[in-house]
Design an enzyme around this catalytic site. Sequence first.
Site, PDB file in Angstrom:
ATOM      1  N   ASP A   1      -8.095  -8.125  11.831  1.00 14.00           N
ATOM      2  CA  ASP A   1      -9.449  -7.599  11.650  1.00 14.00           C
ATOM      3  C   ASP A   1     -10.457  -8.687  11.270  1.00 14.00           C
ATOM      4  O   ASP A   1     -11.658  -8.523  11.453  1.00 14.00           O
ATOM      5  CB  ASP A   1      -9.470  -6.489  10.589  1.00 14.00           C
ATOM      6  CG  ASP A   1      -9.086  -5.138  11.187  1.00 14.00           C
ATOM      7  OD1 ASP A   1      -8.987  -5.053  12.427  1.00 14.00           O
ATOM      8  OD2 ASP A   1      -8.881  -4.184  10.416  1.00 14.00           O
TER       9      ASP A   1
ATOM     10  N   GLU B   1     -18.939   4.693   0.100  1.00 13.09           N
ATOM     11  CA  GLU B   1     -18.200   4.175  -1.045  1.00 13.09           C
ATOM     12  C   GLU B   1     -19.007   4.237  -2.342  1.00 13.09           C
ATOM     13  O   GLU B   1     -18.454   4.464  -3.417  1.00 13.09           O
ATOM     14  CB  GLU B   1     -17.745   2.736  -0.779  1.00 13.09           C
ATOM     15  CG  GLU B   1     -16.745   2.600   0.362  1.00 13.09           C
ATOM     16  CD  GLU B   1     -17.387   2.559   1.754  1.00 13.09           C
ATOM     17  OE1 GLU B   1     -18.635   2.536   1.843  1.00 13.09           O
ATOM     18  OE2 GLU B   1     -16.648   2.549   2.753  1.00 13.09           O
TER      19      GLU B   1
ATOM     20  N   ARG C   1      -1.794  -4.963   3.085  1.00 13.48           N
ATOM     21  CA  ARG C   1      -1.455  -4.245   4.314  1.00 13.48           C
ATOM     22  C   ARG C   1      -0.074  -4.551   4.886  1.00 13.48           C
ATOM     23  O   ARG C   1       0.613  -3.630   5.341  1.00 13.48           O
ATOM     24  CB  ARG C   1      -2.520  -4.576   5.363  1.00 13.48           C
ATOM     25  CG  ARG C   1      -2.228  -4.005   6.734  1.00 13.48           C
ATOM     26  CD  ARG C   1      -3.386  -4.253   7.675  1.00 13.48           C
ATOM     27  NE  ARG C   1      -3.163  -3.633   8.970  1.00 13.48           N
ATOM     28  CZ  ARG C   1      -2.630  -4.265  10.011  1.00 13.48           C
ATOM     29  NH1 ARG C   1      -2.294  -5.536   9.917  1.00 13.48           N
ATOM     30  NH2 ARG C   1      -2.441  -3.645  11.159  1.00 13.48           N
TER      31      ARG C   1
ATOM     32  N   HIS D   1      -5.531  -3.778   1.661  1.00 20.22           N
ATOM     33  CA  HIS D   1      -5.974  -4.750   2.663  1.00 20.22           C
ATOM     34  C   HIS D   1      -6.711  -5.936   2.038  1.00 20.22           C
ATOM     35  O   HIS D   1      -7.665  -6.463   2.600  1.00 20.22           O
ATOM     36  CB  HIS D   1      -6.852  -4.068   3.716  1.00 20.22           C
ATOM     37  CG  HIS D   1      -6.098  -3.097   4.588  1.00 20.22           C
ATOM     38  ND1 HIS D   1      -5.323  -2.070   4.083  1.00 20.22           N
ATOM     39  CD2 HIS D   1      -5.995  -2.994   5.939  1.00 20.22           C
ATOM     40  CE1 HIS D   1      -4.785  -1.383   5.071  1.00 20.22           C
ATOM     41  NE2 HIS D   1      -5.160  -1.923   6.207  1.00 20.22           N
TER      42      HIS D   1
ATOM     43  N   ARG E   1       0.830  -1.215   0.000  1.00 17.48           N
ATOM     44  CA  ARG E   1       0.000   0.000   0.000  1.00 17.48           C
ATOM     45  C   ARG E   1       0.863   1.264   0.000  1.00 17.48           C
ATOM     46  O   ARG E   1       0.469   2.292  -0.551  1.00 17.48           O
ATOM     47  CB  ARG E   1      -0.978   0.000   1.175  1.00 17.48           C
ATOM     48  CG  ARG E   1      -0.298  -0.129   2.520  1.00 17.48           C
ATOM     49  CD  ARG E   1      -1.299  -0.259   3.647  1.00 17.48           C
ATOM     50  NE  ARG E   1      -0.658  -0.724   4.856  1.00 17.48           N
ATOM     51  CZ  ARG E   1      -1.013  -0.353   6.085  1.00 17.48           C
ATOM     52  NH1 ARG E   1      -2.009   0.477   6.269  1.00 17.48           N
ATOM     53  NH2 ARG E   1      -0.382  -0.833   7.134  1.00 17.48           N
TER      54      ARG E   1
ATOM     55  N   SER F   1      -4.596   4.619   6.087  1.00 15.36           N
ATOM     56  CA  SER F   1      -4.460   3.204   5.743  1.00 15.36           C
ATOM     57  C   SER F   1      -4.075   3.006   4.283  1.00 15.36           C
ATOM     58  O   SER F   1      -3.371   2.063   3.946  1.00 15.36           O
ATOM     59  CB  SER F   1      -5.776   2.464   6.005  1.00 15.36           C
ATOM     60  OG  SER F   1      -6.085   2.484   7.368  1.00 15.36           O
TER      61      SER F   1
END
Lengths: 284, 317
Positions: free
Chosen positions: B120, B61, B170, B112, B13, B40
């Site tokens: 998560d 989104e 990530r 991610h 990322r 992020s």
Amino acid sequence: MSGKHTVTQLQDIASQVRRDIVRMVHAVQSGHPGGSLGCADLLVALYHEVMEYQAKPFNMDGKGEDIFILSNGHISPLLYSVMSRAGIFEVSELVTFRKLNTRLQGHPATHEHLEGVRIASGSLGQGLSVATGIALSKRMNNDPKTVYCLMGDGELEEGQNWEAIMFAAHNKVDNLIGIVDFNGQQIDGSTKEIMGFTEIKDKFEAFGWLTLDMDGNDMGNVVETLTKAKGLSRHGKPVLIKMKTDMGAGVDFMMGSHEWHGIAPNNEQLAKALEQLPETLGDY
Amino acid sequence: MVKIEILDQKDTRSGFGAGLLELGRTNPNVVALCADLTGSLKMDAFKKEFPERFIQTGIAEANMIGMAAGLATGGKIPFTGTFANFSTGRVYDQIRQSVAYSGKNVKICASHAGVTLGEDGATHQILEDIGLMKMLPGMVVINPCDYNQTKAATIAIANYDGPVYLRFGRPKWPVFTAPDQKFEIGKAWHINSGNAVSIFCTGHLVWKAIKAGEILAEMGIEADIINIHTIKPLDKEAVLASVAKTGCAVTAEEHQMNGGLGDSICQLLALNNPKPVEMVAVNDSFGESGTPDELLVKYGLDTVNIVDAVKRVMARK
């Protein structure tokens, strides 16, 4: 294109457009006449009087032009008729509506490169986001022109609209004029019965929009309200017009009911409809 | 087996963030949208340097994708940023109608992806996104393997006119591709030449495939290792040429078996040159919480799984 027509001249164009709509839908025995007829006066006023744009050649980016985005894409016969009558593409192409290999798809699309269409619509609730994006691009380009977006009232049940409504107000997207076709009807019945919302203006105002009322089937009022909306734009807030219309306006037996949302007239009904709609510009 | 050195440890990322910043400096039409995940997605530097070209959409989104389609219509090159799950599954119809069907020049950039997002858990660990995106007509699908390749891919897609799905991740991961490489969409990277088996790999599992290649070489098995960073359009020539030579293939990816790279390779081979294939991918399962390394082991996405798959597929030749 930005005309200086009299109200009577615009009504004459609208009469021809309504003829086109019922003939197109009749020819393929499919399509959505109700909402198309109801919004005919608005689109004629926008494309033939209020909006400033270049009919030919068509530029996708619309830089330096007013832009219209149709979110409730099922009223495609209206969009096609109005655009062709404004010289964006040939009127003779209306005969291909919904037929194999046509550019005039059941719902508007860019895929077949039909001039005048900038985004596909049909799956509801997406147009206001797209219009907001175009308005942002105009702001970045210091382009002083305006983006108009028409939505159905039932369509406001789609949550994405409220994301866009929130965004546009928070970000002061004030070159955006939204219009909700408040005909009170959706496929399964009245909007009141299905999702019981009537206080559209209150909701938009609570989100930070300026609002106006308009009688969408009174051409004089349509032109006047659109002009007023343009005057209110560029003042830090997006503008919403609650446009009262009759679904099926102009054809007496189609008016006031959701039953003509998505069905085509038979031969007899077509003849009866055309009797009420003078041929003013010549049928396609 | 060619020796591949680890140059650094960085997250892919961050490669996206670096590429986006460079684009900001070189291409005034590039704009960025983010749905409340700026840190992020490593979009902070772009936001700081080009605030007038950065659009914070909030946690919305669907509106982000629609606005991106609008910005593209107005001549901009929008890059949207959020997690892979919210970049695809959540907004499938918006992408389908307003971006893909409408042919808009939108770059959907997704972080991610896969189980390596870690703790998560499965709500965020999408393993279906490649499949969702590659089914859309005209959509380009890219899953780079390290920081440098992700940066290069980010820069390259701005020069391609059309919708692109760019998938990255990530965790910190070995950096092993060249720092200033030229990225060519749809052109596979031939990592190692061999005649025993073809290994087609994408994303984080490219590094695992290289490690597997080293183990196999010690066993006297020279693998033809090819990095398919662009899943669509697939580099058919590279795949068919390799399998013509080796006669069998292993695919490796951090994705469901259904709909992923392996499925594209199998389709291509079935239609052109049917040969045995083994797939290293998630087998019709959701992920769960855990560290990236633990999850790769549990879901069968580790070096040893690639080595085992090679043994199985060679036995089927």
